[in-house]
Scaffold this motif. Structure first.
Motif, PDB file in Angstrom:
ATOM      1  N   UNK A   1     -36.664  31.061  50.927  1.00 58.41           N
ATOM      2  CA  UNK A   1     -38.261  31.945  50.826  1.00 58.41           C
ATOM      3  C   UNK A   1     -38.684  31.945  52.342  1.00 58.41           C
ATOM      4  N   UNK A   2     -38.743  30.791  52.879  1.00 55.22           N
ATOM      5  CA  UNK A   2     -39.278  30.674  54.314  1.00 55.22           C
ATOM      6  C   UNK A   2     -38.501  31.570  55.463  1.00 55.22           C
ATOM      7  N   UNK A   3     -37.285  31.455  55.031  1.00 55.55           N
ATOM      8  CA  UNK A   3     -36.364  32.380  56.149  1.00 55.55           C
ATOM      9  C   UNK A   3     -36.614  33.654  55.712  1.00 55.55           C
ATOM     10  N   UNK A   4     -36.559  34.221  54.289  1.00 55.27           N
ATOM     11  CA  UNK A   4     -36.728  35.680  54.279  1.00 55.27           C
ATOM     12  C   UNK A   4     -37.957  36.108  54.427  1.00 55.27           C
ATOM     13  N   UNK A   5     -39.200  35.395  54.242  1.00 55.72           N
ATOM     14  CA  UNK A   5     -40.492  35.728  54.827  1.00 55.72           C
ATOM     15  C   UNK A   5     -40.491  35.773  56.210  1.00 55.72           C
ATOM     16  N   UNK A   6     -39.895  35.146  56.991  1.00 60.18           N
ATOM     17  CA  UNK A   6     -39.614  35.095  58.537  1.00 60.18           C
ATOM     18  C   UNK A   6     -39.270  36.517  58.829  1.00 60.18           C
ATOM     19  N   UNK A   7     -38.282  36.892  58.196  1.00 63.16           N
ATOM     20  CA  UNK A   7     -37.638  38.165  58.712  1.00 63.16           C
ATOM     21  C   UNK A   7     -38.418  39.397  58.564  1.00 63.16           C
ATOM     22  N   UNK A   8     -39.306  39.230  57.437  1.00 60.69           N
ATOM     23  CA  UNK A   8     -40.239  40.646  57.173  1.00 60.69           C
ATOM     24  C   UNK A   8     -41.000  40.840  58.656  1.00 60.69           C
TER      25      UNK A   8
ATOM     26  N   UNK B   1     -43.325  31.316  64.113  1.00 65.99           N
ATOM     27  CA  UNK B   1     -42.729  29.896  64.189  1.00 65.99           C
ATOM     28  C   UNK B   1     -42.445  29.298  62.936  1.00 65.99           C
ATOM     29  N   UNK B   2     -41.288  29.043  62.707  1.00 63.51           N
ATOM     30  CA  UNK B   2     -40.925  28.161  61.352  1.00 63.51           C
ATOM     31  C   UNK B   2     -40.942  26.846  61.651  1.00 63.51           C
ATOM     32  N   UNK B   3     -41.650  25.759  60.855  1.00 65.67           N
ATOM     33  CA  UNK B   3     -41.610  24.553  60.711  1.00 65.67           C
ATOM     34  C   UNK B   3     -40.939  24.036  59.767  1.00 65.67           C
ATOM     35  N   UNK B   4     -39.910  23.118  59.916  1.00 63.02           N
ATOM     36  CA  UNK B   4     -39.327  22.461  58.836  1.00 63.02           C
ATOM     37  C   UNK B   4     -39.419  20.749  59.186  1.00 63.02           C
ATOM     38  N   UNK B   5     -39.527  20.017  58.098  1.00 61.78           N
ATOM     39  CA  UNK B   5     -39.725  18.542  58.202  1.00 61.78           C
ATOM     40  C   UNK B   5     -38.658  17.691  59.237  1.00 61.78           C
TER      41      UNK B   5
ATOM     42  N   UNK C   1     -29.898  29.427  61.155  1.00 57.41           N
ATOM     43  CA  UNK C   1     -28.540  29.871  60.968  1.00 57.41           C
ATOM     44  C   UNK C   1     -28.236  30.999  59.773  1.00 57.41           C
ATOM     45  N   UNK C   2     -29.082  30.673  58.703  1.00 51.88           N
ATOM     46  CA  UNK C   2     -28.894  31.761  57.702  1.00 51.88           C
ATOM     47  C   UNK C   2     -29.620  33.101  58.045  1.00 51.88           C
ATOM     48  N   UNK C   3     -30.707  32.811  58.572  1.00 52.18           N
ATOM     49  CA  UNK C   3     -31.345  34.101  59.237  1.00 52.18           C
ATOM     50  C   UNK C   3     -30.539  34.952  60.070  1.00 52.18           C
ATOM     51  N   UNK C   4     -29.598  34.211  60.950  1.00 52.87           N
ATOM     52  CA  UNK C   4     -28.830  35.198  61.908  1.00 52.87           C
ATOM     53  C   UNK C   4     -28.045  35.568  61.203  1.00 52.87           C
ATOM     54  N   UNK C   5     -27.282  34.812  60.275  1.00 50.48           N
ATOM     55  CA  UNK C   5     -26.086  35.424  59.362  1.00 50.48           C
ATOM     56  C   UNK C   5     -26.633  36.771  58.569  1.00 50.48           C
TER      57      UNK C   5
ATOM     58  N   UNK D   1     -30.415  40.492  67.913  1.00 52.27           N
ATOM     59  CA  UNK D   1     -30.751  39.595  68.948  1.00 52.27           C
ATOM     60  C   UNK D   1     -32.369  39.823  69.060  1.00 52.27           C
ATOM     61  N   UNK D   2     -32.876  40.717  69.289  1.00 53.37           N
ATOM     62  CA  UNK D   2     -34.379  41.022  69.310  1.00 53.37           C
ATOM     63  C   UNK D   2     -35.104  40.293  68.362  1.00 53.37           C
ATOM     64  N   UNK D   3     -34.774  40.431  66.869  1.00 56.30           N
ATOM     65  CA  UNK D   3     -35.397  39.863  65.833  1.00 56.30           C
ATOM     66  C   UNK D   3     -34.965  38.425  65.750  1.00 56.30           C
TER      67      UNK D   3
END
Length: 695
Positions: free
Chosen positions: A311-318, A327-331, A341-345, A362-364
């Protein structure tokens, strides 16, 4: 030459007459516009000094289509066909000058002109299919004559807006004028037509491209196959294809008869009425009582996301897609690296399909930064928490955000069911807290449930709704209750589906009925896709449900090759004998006498409680309008557009009296899960529609 009427003006430049239409906002083909065209062309053509006519529009666009508010009403003044005949049979060339969009009836008018000039930013299209219709003013007969049947098929079944440059290549447009100089360009082109003594080119007489396709039925067979999956259940795409077939195989006038006959069937039919309802509902959903353009908005220039999972990755992409830094924060570093890596893929896969360029990738990805330090969110204007569904965890995060985030920042949760008032209660700024419930996969699904808590401020609501639009979502504002609108209604269907399989149906029976109804998949296929162990814990399992038993057997859905169904290596599902036996044993243990259950009962048991729950949601004020519930279900759960959404379906297709009678019958047979909503009883008793009751 002066005014023709309030919306049409006729002037001359030398031997060129210019007929200008100005009917804001989009120059739709209302009665005054049709009259302006009819009388304007007639008057200009009657003037012996006029050698050509330019038809142009003021405002932001060329004629953008029919006046949808006139549907179903008795037409007044000249019909669209009268106006088109006047253009097509004019004694001098008529040139359409196109800017903005020439859509539907607008393009059909342009196709009766002898030539077409457009600015590069213009777009042309026949989007009637999106309203469950087909072009009813000659579009299906003229378009294939000018661009060929293959391109025409694509245009009428997708409703795509084709850019002017492509229109020029296809022959739909004769010349491109300089941007911002359409009038001058169109007049210069008209002068050229006169000087070169070019013929009055009637599209209806261009038979070369349709004759070349005659006797080649495979064109249509192959095309039908290629769109079958996407257009399943819809009538309009097939009727559009039949019209293009008529253009290829019949003379123009006979093709027009086919077009009109099929148009009439669609415009008076159930599907188009439902699709027109959805068209208006999509516009209505943005209107929030008490919030207008003067309500202050909070500028959102930087967004923080907590959680780098699916979810976090998908939301970031929007947000990255809309050019907003994230900025994504993970523990911990490992899940953060995996998420990035999943976002890039995901972006690279989209680039491979040709939907974006590698530069875009690259831009995104460059706009998305990862960190394990929550303090990095201090300068964000909006922070969205997207961790797993646990109230203690979420409250702990919001306590931290309250300390870290700057004053005025919006604090949002992506919870799909938890009480947002409880989450807000641990902060010193409950007015800044809101629910932004994205649907999975968040970078693909169009729906966003914007969940207002008791203390959420108007500014935060207005900003969230605007932001949804900016990131390409359709937002519905809903209230706090278990499951909000979408999942609360879904729970009704899931409960009944699980009861039905114990009473006598099989999972594949329930799935087939709901799939045939038009949903993308049934509840059991959906569970297998999501994973049966979603939210399931082995240590808490007591084997009380069929799902528990399947998970304990490691039948956890598609990912393990078995769930409610058996799956082959290509994830193709087949009904499982093992599951059938498990279900029968379960029924026996629970002392449930199995019986034959009809498809009709499956449909009514699954769908009517959903409609009933929608009534409860409305009476509790958890949705603003009935049509907002429809928008949630169409965009979040794949409810078929041609059935208008659950509330529309209940009211306009089934009838509320029938829904109520069935709920009462089911209540007697199966208990209070079927207790009718008070608002449903009231609507039936008073014989009033939902809109008459203020919903």
């Amino acid at each position: 030459m002066g005014n023709i009427n309030d919306v049409a003006d006729l002037s001359t430049e030398g031997e060129i007459a210019v007929l200008t239409l100005n009917s804001p906002p989009v120059n739709a083909l209302s009665a005054p516009v049709r009259e302006g065209i009819f009388e304007g062309i007639k008057k200009a053509a009657a003037d012996s000094a006029v050698k050509a006519i330019v038809l142009i529009c003021d405002g932001r666009t060329f004629i953008a289509g029919a006046d949808i508010t006139e549907f179903g009403k008795k037409p007044t003044g000249p019909s669209l066909f009268d106006a088109q005949d006047m253009i097509e049979n004019a004694s001098v060339p008529v040139i359409a000058a196109i800017h903005g969009t020439a859509l539907g009836g607008g393009l059909e008018v342009a196709l009766t002109c002898h030539y077409r000039v457009a600015v590069p930013s213009a777009k042309c299209g026949l989007p009637e299919v999106n309203l469950g219709l087909l072009p009813g003013a000659g579009g299906t007969q003229r378009l294939p004559r000018i661009v060929g049947p293959e391109k025409a098929l694509e245009m009428v079944t997708t409703g795509q807006h084709v850019p002017a440059k492509k229109c020029l290549e296809m022959g739909l447009v004769d010349e491109l004028a300089e941007e911002g100089k359409l009038r001058e360009g169109a007049i210069a082109f008209a002068k050229k037509v006169v000087a070169e003594n070019r013929p009055l080119k009637k599209v209806r007489e261009m038979n070369g491209k349709v004759e070349a396709a005659r006797g080649k039925p495979e064109i249509f067979e192959n095309f039908r196959k290629s769109i079958a999956r996407k257009t399943r259940g819809f009538l309009a795409p097939e009727y559009n294809i039949q019209c293009i077939e008529a253009a290829v195989n019949k003379p123009f006038d006979e093709g027009i008869k086919v077009e009109r006959e099929l148009f009439t069937k669609l415009v008076t039919g159930e599907q188009s009425a439902a699709q027109r309802h959805v068209f208006f509902a999509e516009r209505q959903v943005w209107k929030v009582p008490g919030i207008d353009k003067d309500t202050k908005r909070i500028p959102i220039e930087k967004v923080g996301i907590i959680g780098a999972g699916t979810m976090g990755g998908g939301i970031s992409m929007n947000f990255a897609n809309a050019g907003i830094p994230v900025t994504i924060v993970e523990r911990d570093q490992a899940p953060l690296d995996k998420g990035l890596a999943t976002i890039r893929k995901n972006y690279e896969n989209t680039a491979k399909k040709g939907r974006i360029s590698m530069d875009d990738v690259e831009k995104r990805t460059g706009l998305i930064q990862g960190t394990t330090d929550m303090k990095a969110l201090a300068d964000c204007d909006l922070v969205i928490e997207a961790v797993f569904e646990n109230m203690d965890v979420k409250q702990d995060i919001f306590r931290q955000l309250d300390e870290i985030c700057k004053p005025g920042a919006i604090l949002a949760t992506n919870t799909s069911a938890l009480d947002i008032d409880e989450i807000a209660s641990v902060t010193k700024r409950p007015e800044a807290v809101i629910g932004l419930h994205f649907f999975s996969p968040a970078n693909v699904m169009r729906l966003l449930e914007v969940v207002r808590a008791d203390k959420t401020s108007k500014e935060v609501i207005a900003t969230s709704m605007d932001l949804a639009k900016k990131i390409g979502k359709i937002a519905a504002l809903v209230g706090v209750c278990p499951g909000f609108v979408g999942n609360r209604i879904l729970a009704q269907r899931q409960r009944e589906a699980n009861k039905l399989i114990l009473e006598g149906a099989m999972p594949w029976d329930v799935d087939r009925v709901l799939y045939d109804f038009g949903l993308p998949m049934g509840p059991f296929a959906m569970s297998d896709l999501a994973g049966l162990d979603l939210g399931w814990r082995k240590e808490n399992s007591k084997g009380e449900t069929i799902r528990d038993v399947l998970c304990e057997m490691d039948r956890r859905g598609q990912k393990t090759g078995a769930g409610f169904y058996d799956y082959d290596e290509n994830r193709k599902a087949t009904p499982s004998k093992i599951v059938e036996d498990i279900i029968k044993d379960f029924s026996e243990k629970k002392q449930i006498q199995r019986r034959d259950i009809s498809d009709q009962e499956i449909l009514e048991r699954c769908v009517y409680p959903m409609i009933n729950e929608g009534f409860k949601i409305l009476e509790e004020g958890k949705a603003i309008r009935a049509s907002d519930i429809d928008i949630v279900w169409i965009n979040g759960y794949g409810w078929p557009v041609y059935r208008g959404g659950p509330m529309y379906y209940g009211e306009k297709i089934v009838g509320l009296d029938k829904v109520l009678a069935k709920m009462q019958e089911f209540q007697k047979a199966h208990g209070d899960d079927f207790e009718p909503a008070a608002l449903l009883e009231k609507a039936v008793k008073e014989g009033k529609s939902l809109s008459e009751l203020g919903y």
